[in-house]
Structures are given as structure tokens and as C-alpha cells.
Scaffold this motif. Structure first.
Motif, short mmCIF file in Angstrom:
data_model
loop_
_atom_site.label_atom_id
_atom_site.label_comp_id
_atom_site.label_asym_id
_atom_site.label_seq_id
_atom_site.Cartn_x
_atom_site.Cartn_y
_atom_site.Cartn_z
N LEU A 1 11.05 -6.77 -20.05
CA LEU A 1 10.15 -5.70 -19.60
C LEU A 1 9.07 -6.22 -18.66
N ASP A 2 8.67 -7.47 -18.82
CA ASP A 2 7.69 -8.05 -17.88
C ASP A 2 8.25 -8.08 -16.47
N VAL A 3 9.50 -8.45 -16.36
CA VAL A 3 10.15 -8.52 -15.04
C VAL A 3 10.29 -7.13 -14.44
N LEU A 4 10.73 -6.18 -15.26
CA LEU A 4 10.90 -4.81 -14.76
C LEU A 4 9.57 -4.21 -14.33
N ALA A 5 8.51 -4.49 -15.10
CA ALA A 5 7.19 -4.00 -14.72
C ALA A 5 6.72 -4.65 -13.42
N GLY A 6 7.04 -5.92 -13.22
CA GLY A 6 6.68 -6.57 -11.96
C GLY A 6 7.36 -5.94 -10.77
N TRP A 7 8.61 -5.54 -10.93
CA TRP A 7 9.29 -4.84 -9.84
C TRP A 7 8.64 -3.49 -9.55
N CYS A 8 8.18 -2.81 -10.59
CA CYS A 8 7.49 -1.53 -10.38
C CYS A 8 6.20 -1.73 -9.59
N VAL A 9 5.43 -2.76 -9.95
CA VAL A 9 4.20 -3.04 -9.21
C VAL A 9 4.50 -3.39 -7.76
N ALA A 10 5.56 -4.16 -7.55
CA ALA A 10 5.94 -4.52 -6.18
C ALA A 10 6.32 -3.29 -5.37
N GLY A 11 7.04 -2.34 -5.99
CA GLY A 11 7.39 -1.12 -5.28
C GLY A 11 6.17 -0.33 -4.87
N VAL A 12 5.17 -0.24 -5.75
CA VAL A 12 3.94 0.47 -5.41
C VAL A 12 3.21 -0.24 -4.28
N LEU A 13 3.14 -1.57 -4.35
CA LEU A 13 2.43 -2.32 -3.31
C LEU A 13 3.10 -2.18 -1.95
N LEU A 14 4.42 -2.35 -1.92
CA LEU A 14 5.11 -2.29 -0.63
C LEU A 14 5.03 -0.89 -0.02
N ALA A 15 5.30 0.13 -0.83
CA ALA A 15 5.26 1.49 -0.29
C ALA A 15 3.85 1.88 0.11
N GLY A 16 2.87 1.54 -0.72
CA GLY A 16 1.49 1.88 -0.38
C GLY A 16 0.99 1.15 0.85
N CYS A 17 1.30 -0.14 0.95
CA CYS A 17 0.85 -0.91 2.11
C CYS A 17 1.60 -0.50 3.38
N TRP A 18 2.87 -0.11 3.24
CA TRP A 18 3.59 0.40 4.41
C TRP A 18 2.95 1.68 4.93
#
Length: 275
Positions: free
Chosen positions: A230-247
Motif C-alpha cells: 500500500l505504501d507503493v500504491l500510495a506513492g504512485w497516487c501522489v506522483a499522479g497528483v504532482l505530475l498532473a497538477g504541475c503540468w
């Protein structure tokens, strides 16, 4: 630069919303010791008993000493591959030489109150096309804000890690920083290089390779008992928010800078009109 179509805004918004909702559900299950957390803590040790020999190397793919140099190399390659926009080099040099001859070197220095921060985008706006400029800024911004986002989330959740090599080093394993770094860095590489590839097969191979690297890094973290699944899956979720928001932010920033701050200058000076 013209604003991108509404469909792209919708994709970014849905990506942020979906990743944020999924992260919230995972964080809730971890906080209340729900059934998903119980399943997670049974699955992690079971997977670690079947770790392949190269699990440590896969886990290292999410480290900053590997992911960030790869992203930096992709940024340099993307800027090198894109041709200088017409008139940016010759026109800019001619205008600089004309200003030097007319006003002298001291007149070229702008007052401090006129140095708007967005004017730093002036060289990038003239030399790099929008298809590369936006992911370039988005990737750099996502990497810059990543520690400021992940570390508070770790401290707020304070989840203990598995009984692996890092069990007693620090508290707060949710979300995984290595998995977030890997997803942000290699995802930004995909966004950077996709506009430069003309073949559909090459684009698919790039996406598949980046996905395999991100998935391999996450699997290596679980196999080596550095993190729970779950730590890994949560990290992917945070990365998706960061990439989409920064884009989204990079697109709006470059559009605003091109329209409001960076003045449009013709490549060739106007000829004086004789009456």
C-alpha cells in the motif's frame, strides 16, 4: 502560446481527482487498521519470501541518485533535439547589437523593479516549442515540490514499516518516497520524449518501458521489505497528483508569460515609413 483544448484540462482534472480519492481511501484504511491494511500486511511478507535475485537493483531505480539523473539527461536531450525557433537566435542577436550601439552597455541593464520573475521564461519561450516547454517545466516543478509533499504525508500517517532493513531507521513509511520519485521522474521522461518520437511503435515502447521501470521499482521495494504494497500504491497516487497538477500549472504559466509578460517582438525590425 494558445491554450490547450478543454479535453486536456479535463484529463488533468480527472487524473488529480482519481489519484487524490484513491490516496484518501488508502490513507483511511491505514489509519483505522481496516481490512485492506490487514491484507496488505499479510501480502507483503508473502511476496518478500519469493524475491528474485535482482530485487535490490529494482528498488534502487526509485532512488534520487538514479531517477533524477535520468530525468536530467532526458531534459537535456529534449532541449538539444528541438530546433531553435526561427528568429530567436539571429533576430535576438541583431536586436542586442542594435541596442548596444544605440544606448551603450549601461542602458541594457534593466532596473530591479522591472525584472518580473516570469521574464525568466523569455529564452525558454523563444527557443523551445510548447510541446517540450510544458513537460520540461512540469517535470522540474514536480521534482522540486516532491519532498515538501511526501515528507509531511509520511509524518502525518506515521505508519511503521515492515520488518526489513529499514524497520528501525525512521517512522513514516506511507507513502513510499522511492515509488513517488520513480513515478514522477520516469513519468516526466515520458511526457518529455513523446513529442519527439514520430513512430507510434516507439511511443508505445517508451510508455511500456517507463511503466515497467516504475512497476519494477515498486516491486523491488516490496520484495526487499522496504515498504508495504500500500505504501507503493500510495506513492504512485501522489506522483499522479504532482505530475498532473504541475503540468496544468506549467501550461497556464507559460501561456500567461507569453501573453502578458513576454512582449512579442518581430524577427525583423520595421522599416521607417517615408512620407
Amino acid at each position: 502560446m494558445s491554450a490547450p483544448p478543454l479535453r486536456r484540462w479535463a484529463v488533468a482534472a480527472w487524473a488529480v481527482l482519481g489519484c487524490a480519492v484513491l490516496y484518501g481511501l488508502l490513507a483511511w484504511q491505514v489509519a483505522v487498521d481496516g481490512p485492506v491494511r490487514e491484507l496488505d500486511e499479510r501480502t507483503g511478507p508473502a511476496l518478500s519470501r519469493h524475491a528474485p535475485p535482482g530485487a535490490e537493483l529494482l528498488a534502487d531505480l526509485g532512488g534520487v541518485w538514479v531517477a533524477l539523473p535520468v530525468l536530467a539527461a532526458a531534459m537535456l536531450y529534449a532541449v538539444w533535439r528541438t530546433p531553435v525557433r526561427a528568429g530567436a537566435a539571429t533576430g535576438g542577436a541583431e536586436r542586442t547589437a542594435t541596442a548596444s550601439a544605440r544606448h551603450g552597455p549601461l542602458r541594457r541593464l534593466r532596473p530591479l523593479h522591472r525584472l518580473h520573475p516570469l521574464r525568466l521564461l523569455h529564452p525558454l519561450h523563444h527557443r523551445v516549442p510548447a510541446a517540450v516547454r510544458v513537460p520540461l517545466l512540469a517535470g522540474a516543478a514536480a521534482v522540486a515540490v516532491l519532498p515538501a509533499v511526501v515528507l509531511p504525508l509520511k509524518s502525518a500517517q506515521a505508519r511503521p514499516g515492515p520488518k526489513g532493513p529499514l524497520a528501525d531507521d525512521y517512522a513514516g513509511f506511507f507513502p513510499s518516497g522511492h515509488s513517488t520519485t520513480a513515478a514522477v521522474a520516469y513519468g516526466a521522461v515520458v511526457l518529455l520524449l513523446l513529442p519527439l518520437l514520430r513512430s507510434r511503435t516507439a511511443r508505445r515502447l517508451l510508455v511500456a518501458a517507463a511503466g515497467a521501470v516504475v512497476a519494477g521499482a515498486g516491486a523491488g521495494l516490496v520484495w526487499r521489505e522496504y515498504h508495504w504494497p500500500l505504501d507503493v500504491l500510495a506513492g504512485w497516487c501522489v506522483a499522479g497528483v504532482l505530475l498532473a497538477g504541475c503540468w496544468y500549472g506549467a501550461t497556464r504559466l507559460t501561456a500567461y508569460a507569453a501573453a502578458r509578460v513576454i512582449p512579442h517582438q518581430p524577427d525583423h525590425p520595421r522599416r521607417p515609413q517615408h512620407r
